[in-house]
Write a protein that holds these residues in place. Structure first.
Motif, PDB file in Angstrom:
ATOM      1  N   LEU A   1       0.827  -1.301   0.104  1.00  0.00           N
ATOM      2  CA  LEU A   1      -0.070  -0.009   0.090  1.00  0.00           C
ATOM      3  C   LEU A   1       0.992   1.202   0.163  1.00  0.00           C
ATOM      4  CD1 LEU A   1      -2.721  -1.213   2.830  1.00  0.00           C
ATOM      5  CD2 LEU A   1      -2.833  -1.280   0.288  1.00  0.00           C
ATOM      6  N   GLY A   2       1.160   1.630  -1.111  1.00  0.00           N
ATOM      7  CA  GLY A   2       2.146   3.013  -1.296  1.00  0.00           C
ATOM      8  C   GLY A   2       3.371   2.615  -0.766  1.00  0.00           C
TER       9      GLY A   2
ATOM     10  N   ARG B   1     -14.396  -0.241  -1.423  1.00  0.00           N
ATOM     11  CA  ARG B   1     -13.161  -0.822  -0.971  1.00  0.00           C
ATOM     12  C   ARG B   1     -13.245  -2.241  -0.592  1.00  0.00           C
ATOM     13  NH1 ARG B   1      -8.985   1.982   1.514  1.00  0.00           N
ATOM     14  NH2 ARG B   1     -10.281   3.960   1.176  1.00  0.00           N
TER      15      ARG B   1
ATOM     16  N   GLU C   1      -6.826   1.658  -6.654  1.00  0.00           N
ATOM     17  CA  GLU C   1      -5.906   2.966  -6.127  1.00  0.00           C
ATOM     18  C   GLU C   1      -5.553   2.373  -4.572  1.00  0.00           C
ATOM     19  OE1 GLU C   1      -8.245   6.466  -6.502  1.00  0.00           O
ATOM     20  OE2 GLU C   1      -7.958   6.558  -8.824  1.00  0.00           O
ATOM     21  N   PRO C   2      -4.364   1.927  -4.112  1.00  0.00           N
ATOM     22  CA  PRO C   2      -4.222   1.375  -2.892  1.00  0.00           C
ATOM     23  C   PRO C   2      -3.620   2.788  -2.158  1.00  0.00           C
ATOM     24  CG  PRO C   2      -2.351   0.681  -4.322  1.00  0.00           C
ATOM     25  CD  PRO C   2      -3.418   1.471  -5.198  1.00  0.00           C
ATOM     26  N   ASP C   3      -4.188   2.680  -0.714  1.00  0.00           N
ATOM     27  CA  ASP C   3      -3.992   3.740  -0.141  1.00  0.00           C
ATOM     28  C   ASP C   3      -3.704   3.217   1.243  1.00  0.00           C
ATOM     29  OD1 ASP C   3      -6.450   3.206   1.229  1.00  0.00           O
ATOM     30  OD2 ASP C   3      -7.428   4.902   0.440  1.00  0.00           O
ATOM     31  N   ASP C   4      -3.226   4.153   2.528  1.00  0.00           N
ATOM     32  CA  ASP C   4      -2.978   3.775   3.801  1.00  0.00           C
ATOM     33  C   ASP C   4      -4.258   3.044   4.584  1.00  0.00           C
ATOM     34  OD1 ASP C   4      -4.654   5.936   4.090  1.00  0.00           O
ATOM     35  OD2 ASP C   4      -3.478   6.617   5.603  1.00  0.00           O
ATOM     36  N   LYS C   5      -5.353   2.986   4.150  1.00  0.00           N
ATOM     37  CA  LYS C   5      -6.395   2.115   4.886  1.00  0.00           C
ATOM     38  C   LYS C   5      -6.406   0.758   3.775  1.00  0.00           C
ATOM     39  CE  LYS C   5      -8.743   6.429   6.342  1.00  0.00           C
ATOM     40  NZ  LYS C   5      -9.734   7.196   6.243  1.00  0.00           N
TER      41      LYS C   5
ATOM     42  N   GLU D   1      -8.704   0.276  -2.663  1.00  0.00           N
ATOM     43  CA  GLU D   1      -9.951   0.756  -3.145  1.00  0.00           C
ATOM     44  C   GLU D   1     -10.007   0.878  -4.473  1.00  0.00           C
ATOM     45  OE1 GLU D   1     -11.285   4.500  -1.873  1.00  0.00           O
ATOM     46  OE2 GLU D   1      -9.685   5.531  -2.475  1.00  0.00           O
TER      47      GLU D   1
END
Length: 583
Positions: free
Chosen positions: A186-187, A310, A339-343, A346
């Protein structure tokens, strides 16, 4: 004066007659500790006394439960009470793979065709449980999992934190390999400062989306991080070399491991599962729009549906549009964006249809539906698009008929010819007779001057082009031929049966030297990664190449270098992939 003259003479005699030092050869193996934990890196030294050279690297036995990294080689020459003693020190760093008591050795060294064996050493590896109140030192790796209870196909966040109070470099990470569980980064890693047990650490954090595909209780094994730790050199007394210019640090390869974690995965409930369940798990929503909502017969409108959310977004289905009377439907290619993020992960899928009505009227667009399991409310849900309608007006039928009548030559009322009016004259005169043109210098076709003027520029250009191409090829042809030959030579060596690990390791070193014009002797896996990355090879391919080198290195150092190796074909395919990626 006489003694000072004899000392250089002794050194000169030693260099000329090396056999005098080979009279009494012995091999000794030493460890820097007898007890350690799976998180420790143990220094091992193989000391060869009585010679200044050996036929090959030592063969290390009984190291199957350890990862071995070469630390370097040094030779020494000592004169004590008039007695000359020469020797070689081979340094290794070993990292335990499991707990237990191990007997390591002996190490075998070949000198002038004779094999000398060392002693064996015993090493005990025991787990050392860590608690928040215990000092974990200047460098450690921590893992976390949230949540620890999920459904199948539901994502959890796996977080790794490297706490450090010292300088490190060459960081590489090996994630645990578990059946039916995948990791998605993730990022990019983030860096920050944090307190742990009232001590300030620099923290390097990286997050992964962990996705189980089946139910069950899983143990997430330790993640292992390889890195080089720099420690300042300590001197017992002040000297000229205490100057800051000489106060550099020495690097030590180290492997850190995180603590294991537990994950419980529950199956999706069978009760109230909707028919045609899509397999989506998470939280999702759907939007739709129709543009334009009013058109003429024969024109087209676009229906756009966006399904986003998500969860396991890679399983978002392609929706099917139902057939409608008097409307032609043309589906566009769906577009999936993740689009991966810190949560977590999604994404969305955009689907479009072109609607072309054939008749006038008001048409209702039926809603599209999709089902998913909502992990927040622990239940199945069905979502649908909002109701839409399209208004279709009569098409341009009269205008089409009028145009057809004109095409057949029928007269149309109101049409008449108009006289041509002169609006102006051109700036340059318009000649109406050939006699107006003067007789100047003419180049007659077929003459000598005609052919010279026509062909000369072409010949000059061709000669210049050939010269430039020849000069470029003469400079680069030799290097390109040598580089291409290196790959072909290596592939041929790999396909001759199952060559030993030692031969494959030597062939890889020869390939890198020939391919990139290097003159390297021994080559570490990390140095190979730096060489490939500098030539444009992708990070994934470079890491696979490093893993192969480490496997061959372990085989050579554990005494299996003469045995046949079954990864020759895999290495050949990897070399072909490297050739494709080199820029």
């Amino acid at each position: 004066m006489k003694r000072s003259f004899l000392l250089p003479l002794a050194f000169f005699h030693l260099l000329l007659v090396p056999c005098l030092v080979n009279a009494d050869i012995s091999v000794t193996m030493k460890l820097d500790r007898k007890e350690a934990t799976p998180l420790d890196s143990i220094r091992m030294i193989v000391n060869v006394s009585g010679t200044r050279s050996s036929d090959s690297q030592p063969i290390l036995n009984a190291l199957e439960s350890f990862s071995v990294t070469q630390g370097g080689t040094s030779s020494r020459l000592e004169i004590i009470n008039g007695k000359i003693n020469a020797g070689i020190d081979y340094t290794y760093f070993i990292q335990p793979k499991k707990t237990g008591t191990f007997r390591i050795g002996p190490a075998e060294v070949t000198v002038e065709g004779r094999i000398f064996r060392s002693n064996t050493v015993t090493l005990t590896i025991a787990e050392q449980p860590q608690s928040p109140g215990v000092d974990r030192g200047p460098l450690f790796l921590s893992a976390g999992l949230s949540p620890t209870k999920v459904y199948a196909e539901e994502q959890a966040i796996y977080t790794l934190k490297l706490y450090l109070q010292t300088k490190v470099s060459d960081i590489s990470l090996d994630l645990p390999e578990i059946d039916h569980i995948t990791f998605k980064q993730l990022g990019k890693p983030i860096e920050y400062k944090s307190l742990y047990n009232s001590k300030t650490y620099q923290v390097l954090e990286v997050r992964y989306a962990l996705m189980p595909s089946r139910q069950g209780n899983y143990t997430i094994g330790p993640a292992r991080m390889r890195l080089t730790v720099f420690q300042p050199r300590r001197r017992s007394r002040r000297s000229l070399f205490d100057d800051p210019f000489f106060s550099f640090s020495s690097g030590k390869p180290t492997t850190l491991a995180s603590q294991p974690l537990e994950l419980k995965v529950s199956p999706l409930p069978k009760e109230q599962r909707p028919a045609g369940f899509s397999g989506l798990v998470g939280t999702f929503q759907m939007k739709s729009k129709l543009e334009p909502s009013e058109i003429k017969a024969g024109e087209s409108a676009t229906l756009t549906v966006v399904l986003s959310g998500r969860g396991n977004v890679n399983r978002i289905p392609d929706l099917k549009f139902p057939e409608l009377n008097h409307i032609k439907v043309y589906a566009d290619q769906p577009v999936l964006q993740i689009e991966p993020d810190d949560k977590g992960i999604e994404g969305s899928k955009t689907m479009k249809w072109a609607l072309v009505p054939e008749r006038e009227g008001l048409y209702e667009i039926p809603p599209l539906t999709v089902s998913f399991f909502d992990t927040k409310n622990h239940q199945y849900r069905v979502i649908k698009t909002s109701p839409l309608a399209i208004s279709v007006l009569p098409g341009e039928e009269k205008q089409v008929r009028a145009s057809a009548a004109i095409g057949r030559g029928n007269a149309v009322e109101g049409s008449s010819k108009q006289a041509v009016k002169e609006l102006g004259r051109d700036i340059l005169p318009v000649h109406t007779s050939i006699n107006d043109l003067g007789t100047g210098f003419l180049v007659r076709p077929g003459g000598l001057f005609f052919w010279v003027a026509t062909l000369a520029p072409v010949l000059v250009y061709a000669l210049a082009f050939c010269r430039i191409r020849f000069r470029r090829k003469s400079v680069s042809m030799l290097a390109e031929t040598k580089a291409k030959k290196a790959a072909r030579t290596f592939v041929k060596k790999c396909r001759h049966g199952e060559p030993p690990s030692s031969h494959l390791a030597a062939a890889i070193s020869e390939y890198l030297n020939e391919r990139f014009g290097l003159t390297l002797g021994s080559l570490t896996p990390d140095e190979a990664v730096e060489i490939l990355r500098s030539r444009g090879v992708s990070l994934d391919t470079a890491h696979r190449f490093r893993a192969v080198l480490r496997k061959l290195e372990d085989a050579v150092y554990t005494g299996k270098g003469h045995e046949s190796c079954d990864i020759g074909e895999d290495i050949a395919r990897l070399i072909k992939q490297i050739e494709k990626e080199i820029r």
